[in-house]
Design a protein around this motif. Sequence first.
Motif, PDB file in Angstrom:
ATOM      1  N   PRO A   1       0.751  -1.338  -0.236  1.00 46.54           N
ATOM      2  CA  PRO A   1      -0.183  -0.176   0.069  1.00 46.54           C
ATOM      3  C   PRO A   1       1.045   0.939   0.015  1.00 46.54           C
ATOM      4  O   PRO A   1       1.471   1.257   0.872  1.00 46.54           O
ATOM      5  CB  PRO A   1      -1.121  -0.654   1.495  1.00 46.54           C
ATOM      6  CG  PRO A   1       0.086  -1.238   2.590  1.00 46.54           C
ATOM      7  CD  PRO A   1       0.815  -1.741   1.073  1.00 46.54           C
ATOM      8  N   GLU A   2       0.940   2.577  -0.933  1.00 46.73           N
ATOM      9  CA  GLU A   2       1.803   3.572  -1.236  1.00 46.73           C
ATOM     10  C   GLU A   2       1.357   3.713   0.144  1.00 46.73           C
ATOM     11  O   GLU A   2       2.139   4.915   0.168  1.00 46.73           O
ATOM     12  CB  GLU A   2       0.986   4.100  -2.352  1.00 46.73           C
ATOM     13  CG  GLU A   2      -0.356   4.433  -2.544  1.00 46.73           C
ATOM     14  CD  GLU A   2      -0.182   5.557  -3.641  1.00 46.73           C
ATOM     15  OE1 GLU A   2       0.955   4.872  -5.425  1.00 46.73           O
ATOM     16  OE2 GLU A   2      -1.250   5.930  -3.961  1.00 46.73           O
ATOM     17  N   GLU A   3       0.365   4.290   0.793  1.00 48.84           N
ATOM     18  CA  GLU A   3       0.010   4.922   1.810  1.00 48.84           C
ATOM     19  C   GLU A   3       1.431   4.710   3.297  1.00 48.84           C
ATOM     20  O   GLU A   3       1.441   5.718   3.860  1.00 48.84           O
ATOM     21  CB  GLU A   3      -1.708   4.763   2.133  1.00 48.84           C
ATOM     22  CG  GLU A   3      -2.954   5.059   1.455  1.00 48.84           C
ATOM     23  CD  GLU A   3      -2.704   4.030   0.708  1.00 48.84           C
ATOM     24  OE1 GLU A   3      -2.109   3.178   0.350  1.00 48.84           O
ATOM     25  OE2 GLU A   3      -3.987   4.574  -0.820  1.00 48.84           O
ATOM     26  N   VAL A   4       1.565   3.626   3.171  1.00 50.78           N
ATOM     27  CA  VAL A   4       2.633   3.628   4.139  1.00 50.78           C
ATOM     28  C   VAL A   4       4.209   3.014   3.911  1.00 50.78           C
ATOM     29  O   VAL A   4       4.457   1.362   4.205  1.00 50.78           O
ATOM     30  CB  VAL A   4       2.013   2.192   5.429  1.00 50.78           C
ATOM     31  CG1 VAL A   4       1.374   3.127   6.516  1.00 50.78           C
ATOM     32  CG2 VAL A   4       1.344   0.927   4.751  1.00 50.78           C
TER      33      VAL A   4
ATOM     34  N   PHE B   1       3.771  -0.353  -5.502  1.00 53.62           N
ATOM     35  CA  PHE B   1       2.842   0.006  -4.395  1.00 53.62           C
ATOM     36  C   PHE B   1       1.790   0.915  -5.466  1.00 53.62           C
ATOM     37  O   PHE B   1       2.274   0.935  -6.128  1.00 53.62           O
ATOM     38  CB  PHE B   1       3.709   1.405  -3.602  1.00 53.62           C
ATOM     39  CG  PHE B   1       5.508   0.899  -3.282  1.00 53.62           C
ATOM     40  CD1 PHE B   1       4.819   0.840  -1.855  1.00 53.62           C
ATOM     41  CD2 PHE B   1       6.197   1.255  -3.289  1.00 53.62           C
ATOM     42  CE1 PHE B   1       5.757   0.413  -0.828  1.00 53.62           C
ATOM     43  CE2 PHE B   1       7.417   1.325  -3.047  1.00 53.62           C
ATOM     44  CZ  PHE B   1       7.251   0.235  -1.291  1.00 53.62           C
ATOM     45  N   VAL B   2       0.825  -0.273  -4.626  1.00 51.04           N
ATOM     46  CA  VAL B   2      -0.472   0.859  -4.760  1.00 51.04           C
ATOM     47  C   VAL B   2      -0.781   1.838  -4.290  1.00 51.04           C
ATOM     48  O   VAL B   2      -1.288   1.166  -2.488  1.00 51.04           O
ATOM     49  CB  VAL B   2      -1.570  -0.173  -5.796  1.00 51.04           C
ATOM     50  CG1 VAL B   2      -0.530  -0.509  -7.125  1.00 51.04           C
ATOM     51  CG2 VAL B   2      -1.631  -1.520  -4.689  1.00 51.04           C
TER      52      VAL B   2
ATOM     53  N   VAL C   1      -5.307  -2.513  -4.587  1.00 49.68           N
ATOM     54  CA  VAL C   1      -4.579  -3.704  -4.612  1.00 49.68           C
ATOM     55  C   VAL C   1      -5.539  -5.261  -4.883  1.00 49.68           C
ATOM     56  O   VAL C   1      -3.697  -5.807  -5.582  1.00 49.68           O
ATOM     57  CB  VAL C   1      -4.238  -3.943  -3.150  1.00 49.68           C
ATOM     58  CG1 VAL C   1      -3.745  -5.206  -2.316  1.00 49.68           C
ATOM     59  CG2 VAL C   1      -3.606  -2.931  -2.050  1.00 49.68           C
ATOM     60  N   ALA C   2      -6.401  -5.497  -4.839  1.00 49.71           N
ATOM     61  CA  ALA C   2      -7.426  -6.717  -5.241  1.00 49.71           C
ATOM     62  C   ALA C   2      -6.559  -6.924  -6.546  1.00 49.71           C
ATOM     63  O   ALA C   2      -6.311  -7.396  -7.478  1.00 49.71           O
ATOM     64  CB  ALA C   2      -8.693  -6.417  -4.936  1.00 49.71           C
TER      65      ALA C   2
END
Length: 317
Positions: free
Chosen positions: A88-91, A110-111, A116-117
């Motif tokens: 997850p690009e958020e973290v 990163f997405v 993601v799915a």
Amino acid sequence: MKLDFSKTLPTPLYFVDRDENTLYIKRDDLYPFSFGGNKARKGLNFYKEFKAKKADFLVTYGSTSSNHARIIANIAASSDVPCIIISPEEVKKETFNKKIIEGFGAKFVFVPVNRVASKIEELLSELREDGYTPYFIEGGGHGNIGTESYRNCYDEIKAFEAENNMKFDYIFHATGTGTTQAGLVSGKLMSEDDTKIIGISIARNSKRGRPVVIKSTRDYLSSQFTDKEIDDAVIFEDRYTAGGYGSEAGCVEATIDYVMEKYGIPLDRTYTAKAWHGMTEYIDEKEIKGKNILFIHTGGAPLYFDYIMEKNKETGK
Ligand SMILES: *Cc1c(COP(=O)(O)O)cnc(C)c1O
């Protein structure tokens, strides 16, 4: 098979301290692969299926601080197959796990978390078109193979009880994506034990997290047990998440410092310190006395060093 851990000794289980209760610990953080932990125990079980399917590319999901991603990247490097971690690009944090993963040559993709799915599906079909046989492992080592791994851990605990002629009244551990708890609960149900297994949630609230543990247990046990039996056996405590995933709460950090100093056992801010802190609060609140308590250390050693680095930065040491 190079990575065969089927004949390793059980992870150490020993007496830690006695006050109103007797505390033992099972050091699954010392599981003998890649700094250990529950993701090592699970990951090496997934590896068996990866080999059986003659796959040649490992794909999984995890954040940059993920213990699971580290283990899978290490397995890939060891078996000389490429590895992609959808993340997850958020973290996108710099962590020791991230450095270790990159050192193995695994690639992060990163997405945004809501894509993601679809990204996983897309990547797997691309790899198939390119002639690979990719093997996908769900984040956290979710699924029956993950659950089975902690059924095995429960058997190790049973063997300790038999050898030492004692019983654990409570088992505490950090619970996240749920198969660690599902495996322990399955083991307990299969052996008809009345040991209480208390999953201390590290992030999810009970409404979201508990059904996942129940479903994983149900999936693993199929129809051997009734819904009520499973429901009664899943104790999911969401009161000690201390602000969620990468907590910097004072009670969590104080727990890390205390347990390291007093017992020489490293904990971390995301998982094990929350579980330890939750365990002590739970015991106090419920006025539990005279019981045998087991804490399962589920690993995450590199996260201890993330904490130490950041702490020293703050204090200028
Ligand atoms: C992933 C993890 C957990 C949670 O395990 P689940 O099987 O996902 O519930 C607990 N502790 C550590 C150190 C972990 O890495």
